[in-house]
Design an enzyme around this catalytic site. Structure first.
Site, PDB file in Angstrom:
ATOM      1  N   LYS A  52      52.065 -22.073 -12.633  1.00 61.83           N
ATOM      2  CA  LYS A  52      51.772 -20.962 -13.549  1.00 61.83           C
ATOM      3  C   LYS A  52      50.696 -21.364 -14.561  1.00 61.83           C
ATOM      4  O   LYS A  52      49.723 -20.626 -14.777  1.00 61.83           O
ATOM      5  CB  LYS A  52      53.043 -20.544 -14.291  1.00 61.83           C
ATOM      6  CG  LYS A  52      52.801 -19.556 -15.436  1.00 61.83           C
ATOM      7  CD  LYS A  52      54.002 -19.438 -16.348  1.00 61.83           C
ATOM      8  CE  LYS A  52      53.642 -18.673 -17.620  1.00 61.83           C
ATOM      9  NZ  LYS A  52      54.755 -18.597 -18.575  1.00 61.83           N
ATOM     10  N   THR A  75      54.118 -19.369 -22.902  1.00 62.02           N
ATOM     11  CA  THR A  75      52.811 -19.773 -22.388  1.00 62.02           C
ATOM     12  C   THR A  75      52.237 -18.593 -21.615  1.00 62.02           C
ATOM     13  O   THR A  75      52.766 -18.213 -20.573  1.00 62.02           O
ATOM     14  CB  THR A  75      52.927 -21.000 -21.468  1.00 62.02           C
ATOM     15  OG1 THR A  75      53.402 -22.111 -22.232  1.00 62.02           O
ATOM     16  CG2 THR A  75      51.573 -21.358 -20.863  1.00 62.02           C
ATOM     17  N   LYS A 103      47.144 -25.266 -24.816  1.00 64.25           N
ATOM     18  CA  LYS A 103      48.237 -25.516 -23.870  1.00 64.25           C
ATOM     19  C   LYS A 103      47.731 -25.573 -22.425  1.00 64.25           C
ATOM     20  O   LYS A 103      48.073 -26.491 -21.666  1.00 64.25           O
ATOM     21  CB  LYS A 103      49.302 -24.420 -24.007  1.00 64.25           C
ATOM     22  CG  LYS A 103      50.393 -24.412 -22.926  1.00 64.25           C
ATOM     23  CD  LYS A 103      51.268 -25.670 -22.987  1.00 64.25           C
ATOM     24  CE  LYS A 103      52.295 -25.703 -21.853  1.00 64.25           C
ATOM     25  NZ  LYS A 103      53.392 -24.758 -22.039  1.00 64.25           N
TER      26      LYS A 103
END
Length: 292
Positions: free
Chosen positions: A242, A92, A167
């Site tokens: 994050k 990611t 995502k």
């Protein structure tokens, strides 16, 4: 197939093991000797270097911490892996880095796809991840059979970077719904409702959402949720922070208005700064209960 798997952390280790179980020859590489030893115990072939892992393979799969790591690793992969190998990055990372490395791959003669995942450590181990994929239709066709051995859903989101976009938007929404679910349970408790009673009602009413029914942040209603295991991840709060940071970066770059996303980012930043980065992101329940 011969598959190089680079990055054997909490997610990568389970994913690589599933590829081994599917009958593939997995050549594993990680800077951590402990992680590499575990991969070998799971049936992978340990590689002494990244180059050794990638020589003669049909595919390269990576699961790395951030964009700079992805760019660095693929800088070494190009020219070592055969041009026929499909390159699959499951990390990611930010959308721009994903597009940059895809452009570099194309210039070097490779097909590449960004394929970040949803499902956490449990999904990685069980092979029930959801993959959100960005890249050409040709690259997606090459990657799909491999990803299907590690997940329950493999979805083509669009061109390079589209997987990363999906995502971070998904996880921003997840953070927001988790915080809202925690707030609702906290208020229900203060108003005298038992957690199970509120769950039984809200899970069948208009407040129903995944954070409640599949990952309930209070002990009891959903036995498999981290709340029943002292909030051990799962999906760590640091990882949620994050992803929220990536979402806020993307929002700023695209001039998108994300007020709830910004608030979620601030709340998870505070949770991590208070020493709870390693606990599951549903530990937000305890922070909201305390009111600080």
């Amino acid at each position: 197939m011969k598959i190089a798997f680079i990055g054997l952390g909490h997610m990568g280790s389970g994913m690589a093991a599933n590829l081994v179980r599917a009958g593939h020859e997995v050549r594993a590489y990680d800077l951590s000797e402990t992680a590499l030893s575990q991969a070998m115990a799971d049936g992978a072939i340990g590689a002494a270097s990244l180059s050794e892992a990638c020589e003669g393979v049909d595919a390269v799969v990576t699961m790395l911490p951030a964009g700079q790591h992805v760019l660095s690793v693929y800088g070494e992969v190009f020219g070592v892996a055969p041009k026929s190998a499909i390159l699959i990055d499951c990390s990611t990372i930010d959308v721009e880095s994903a597009r940059q490395v895809a452009g570099q791959a194309e210039a070097a003669g490779y097909q590449m796809i960004d394929a970040p995942v949803s499902g956490g450590m449990a999904g990685a181990k069980a092979g029930t991840l959801t993959f959100m994929c960005g890249g050409t239709k040709t690259a997606f066709s090459g990657a799909e059979p491999i990803l299907a051995k590690m997940g329950k859903a493999v979805i083509h989101a669009g061109e390079a970077g589209a997987g990363q976009a999906a995502k971070i938007c998904n996880n921003m929404l997840l953070a927001i719904t988790m915080i809202g679910t925690c707030e609702a349970f906290a208020l229900a408790e203060k108003l005298g409702l038992k957690d199970q009673v509120f769950f039984d009602i809200a899970s069948k009413a208009s407040g129903q959402n995944w954070s409640m029914t599949s990952y309930c942040p209070v002990p009891g209603p959903v036995p498999a949720s981290p709340a029943n295991n002292d909030y051990q991840p799962g999906f760590a709060a640091a990882l949620m922070l994050k992803d929220l940071s990536l979402a806020m970066q993307a929002a700023a770059q695209s001039d998108a208005d994300t007020p709830l996303g910004a608030k979620a980012h601030a709340l998870y930043e505070a949770l991590c700064s208070q020493g709870h980065a390693a606990q599951d992101f549903s530990y937000m329940m305890e922070r909201i209960r305390r009111g600080a």
